[in-house]
Design an enzyme around this catalytic site. Structure first.
Site, PDB file in Angstrom:
ATOM      1  N   GLU A 102     -10.702   6.465   4.516  1.00 13.98           N
ATOM      2  CA  GLU A 102      -9.686   5.867   5.389  1.00 13.98           C
ATOM      3  C   GLU A 102      -9.792   6.385   6.828  1.00 13.98           C
ATOM      4  O   GLU A 102     -10.886   6.517   7.367  1.00 13.98           O
ATOM      5  CB  GLU A 102      -8.298   6.031   4.757  1.00 13.98           C
ATOM      6  CG  GLU A 102      -8.229   5.354   3.379  1.00 13.98           C
ATOM      7  CD  GLU A 102      -6.850   5.245   2.793  1.00 13.98           C
ATOM      8  OE1 GLU A 102      -5.908   4.844   3.499  1.00 13.98           O
ATOM      9  OE2 GLU A 102      -6.697   5.529   1.582  1.00 13.98           O
ATOM     10  N   ASP A 111       0.858  -1.173   0.000  1.00 13.49           N
ATOM     11  CA  ASP A 111       0.000   0.000   0.000  1.00 13.49           C
ATOM     12  C   ASP A 111       0.907   1.240   0.000  1.00 13.49           C
ATOM     13  O   ASP A 111       2.130   1.143   0.133  1.00 13.49           O
ATOM     14  CB  ASP A 111      -0.935  -0.031   1.215  1.00 13.49           C
ATOM     15  CG  ASP A 111      -2.234   0.725   0.961  1.00 13.49           C
ATOM     16  OD1 ASP A 111      -2.234   1.671   0.143  1.00 13.49           O
ATOM     17  OD2 ASP A 111      -3.255   0.390   1.592  1.00 13.49           O
TER      18      ASP A 111
END
Length: 611
Positions: A497, A291
């Site tokens: 997020e 990521d």
């Protein structure tokens, strides 16, 4: 000379078997060229020169990273082709692959179709629809010259406090597994004779997909983003892993590792799960990608010991690293570790073979440069109709006046005057949620093209029906207008997020007061626009009809289609709707399961006119 040329460039011959091409090319590569393939850098620090000089294998656009605001498809294509020409000008001419977060349609791009977020798609229980959305998304991504999407997110969100819950199809692994049908939509149908576990991308109208975030991202303590998932191996494999088994069988090209930890071990440094389980046990043959800054976050604080981070991540089995900025530091660090025999060349070769396998399979060597033949697919009417259908099927009817003989829904199109109220009735940004144009999403109606719920209502009612919109009306206004009924649209503001992590799961004011003011005075339907179940119990008694609309995206017309009975309600909750946050985590099958609305719940209505 011709014979020599052929032998020299066997990897460039599409008639050669895949493994012959990979072996031929990797045999010609220097360490520098190999490490370059393992690097993914951000668009905004890329150039043809950087690609050429460092042999970079991949570029990405982070959330909201665009060539210019409101860039057209052609502007995207020109930028990407410039980068690609840099990669092709290297000694071996290995094309780069460009990735982007197309997580509910091609959501960074101006005027692309914005589909409902995954939580809404889970409520449709319609894998075929999701497959069509995958195919449409692939066409829109290719329309801008991009070949790779960081989707689907196959997280199993076990606690709606998590800020990424809307990126999860369901709290139930079986629903998530069914929705991996988006992968053959994105990549194309895998041929029946294809080897299981080998990546597959059909051609120039398809893109490489990415199952994420491996593994347990949706199971962290208190739903805290990037945190620790405490669960035994059986729990991990039975709840969080099934989507990966199915994705691999369907030929997913790449898998992204999660920021989170499993029982205290960072997934980005977990050799047991990435190498032994994913690569060896599950026989995944595509590439594993980190990521954004994922390897930096192996240490706390982030980037505290980057050499250690590189060693831990590459040793764990990561193949490509989303650096995304400090690529020279990464390249120098990894080169040092290989030259000093800390990381064996065999590990580097495994990474590069996997990256090359995906590039060869998808035809990137034959067709490295994008053309403008697909630009008309971006935001096409056909795709907007598909998104509208998805909105209709994603809506969940939670209440419809059960106490009285006459349910409020479907609403009559003919009425003297109706009230539309609420912060989310006329706000395209709110309706689309996070990961839309910007990473965190936006407010307002000028971010991209689409139809707000208010506009949809006006389009749908009888021409003689007067629609009065007042975002937050007081009781006096409501009483003095003698409305036939009211539609109240409220919900969460956009987030993505960690910014979405929530302890209280309440909808922001004036949402609750709008519900109280309107529903206390006039017959009302409340439409909740949110990325997850939210606190609604205190208001349910005063609400005549209640609809969960999730984050429907750009095609708000789908909401009006069902409210007014052109289509029936069919959606079912893919998450448990709690009474109070103190109950969380609470998922279907728990011993003390006491929800406001259970998993799988959803009232139905019949369409009022026959088709």
């Amino acid at each position: 000379m011709a014979v020599l040329g052929k032998a020299e460039y066997m990897y460039k011959d599409p008639k050669q078997p895949l493994n012959v091409r990979i072996k031929d090319l990797i045999g010609k590569m220097t360490l520098e060229e190999k490490i370059g393939q393992m690097v993914q850098i951000e668009r905004n620090i890329s150039s043809a020169e950087v690609m050429r000089k460092y042999f970079i294998g991949s570029i990405l656009s982070g959330g909201g990273s665009v060539p210019v605001p409101q860039a057209s498809a052609k502007v995207w294509i020109n930028m990407i082709n410039e980068f690609q020409k840099g990669a092709l000008s290297t000694r071996l001419g290995i094309p780069m692959i460009y990735g982007i977060d197309a997580v509910h349609g091609h959501n960074n791009v101006y005027k692309a179709t914005i589909f409902p977020h995954n939580i809404g798609l889970g409520a449709t229980r319609d894998p075929e629809l999701v497959k069509k959305i995958g195919a449409a998304t692939a066409l829109e991504v290719r329309a801008t010259g991009i070949q790779y999407a960081f989707a689907p997110c196959i997280a199993v969100c076990r606690n709606p406090k998590w800020g990424r819950c809307y990126e999860s199809y369901s709290e139930d692994p079986r629903v998530v597994e069914a929705m991996t049908e988006i992968i053959p939509g994105l990549q194309g149908d895998i041929p029946s004779n294809s080897r299981k576990g080998v990546p597959y991308v059909a051609g120039k109208k398809n893109i490489a997909a990415c199952a994420k975030h491996f593994v347990g991202d949706g199971g962290t303590t208190n739903g805290i983003n990037e945190n620790n998932t405490v669960i035994d191996r059986h729990g991990l494999l039975s709840i969080h892993m099934p989507g990966y088994y199915t994705s691999i069988i369907k030929g997913v090209s790449t898998i992204m590792v999660s920021y989170s930890s499993w029982n205290g071990v960072k997934m980005h440094a977990n050799h047991e799960m990435v190498t032994n389980f994913l690569k060896k046990t599950l026989r995944f043959r595509g590439f594993v990608i980190s990521d954004w800054l994922g390897i930096d976050k192996i240490t706390s604080p982030s980037h505290a010991n980057y050499t250690y981070s590189i060693q831990a991540a590459i040793t764990a089995g990561l193949d490509m690293v989303m650096v995304p900025y400090n690529y020279t530091e990464f390249i120098d660090g990894l080169t040092y570790l290989v030259r000093n025999n800390v990381i064996p060349m065999s590990r580097i070769d495994d990474a590069v073979k996997r990256i090359l396998r995906v590039k060869f399979v998808m035809g990137l060597f034959e067709n490295p440069l994008a053309d403008e033949s697909l630009v008309d697919h971006l935001g096409s009417q056909e795709h907007r109709e598909l998104a509208r259908e998805a909105v209709r099927k994603s809506l969940v009817l939670l209440k419809n006046d059960e106490s009285t003989d006459a349910p409020l829904l479907p609403l009559p199109k003919k009425a003297s005057n109706i009230l539309v109220a609420g912060s989310h009735a006329d706000n395209l940004g709110y309706q689309c949620g996070g990961w839309t144009i910007e990473w965190q999403g936006l407010s307002g109606n000028n971010l991209t093209s689409g139809t707000t719920i208010l506009t949809a209502i006006k389009n749908t009612v009888d021409p003689k029906t007067k629609v009065i919109y007042n975002e937050n009306p007081d009781a006096e206004f409501i009483k003095s207008n003698n409305f036939s009924y009211a539609i109240v649209v409220v919900g969460e503001h956009p987030y993505a997020e960690t910014k979405g992590d929530s302890l209280n799961l309440t909808i922001p004011e004036p949402g609750p007061s709008t519900i109280t003011n309107v529903c206390g005075t006039v017959k009302c339907v409340v439409v909740v626009v949110s990325g997850r179940p939210v606190v609604i119990q205190p208001y349910v008694a005063s609400i005549d009809a209640l609809v969960a609309a999730w984050l429907p995206g750009s095609e708000g017309q789908g909401v009006a289609d069902v409210l007014f009975g052109d289509y029936g309600f069919t959606g079912k909750l893919s998450f448990t709707w709690f009474k109070t946050v103190d109950q969380l985590p609470m998922t279907v099958g728990d011993p003390h399961y006491d929800p406001l609305f259970p998993f799988g719940y959803g009232l139905t209505t019949k369409p009022t006119k026959a088709y």
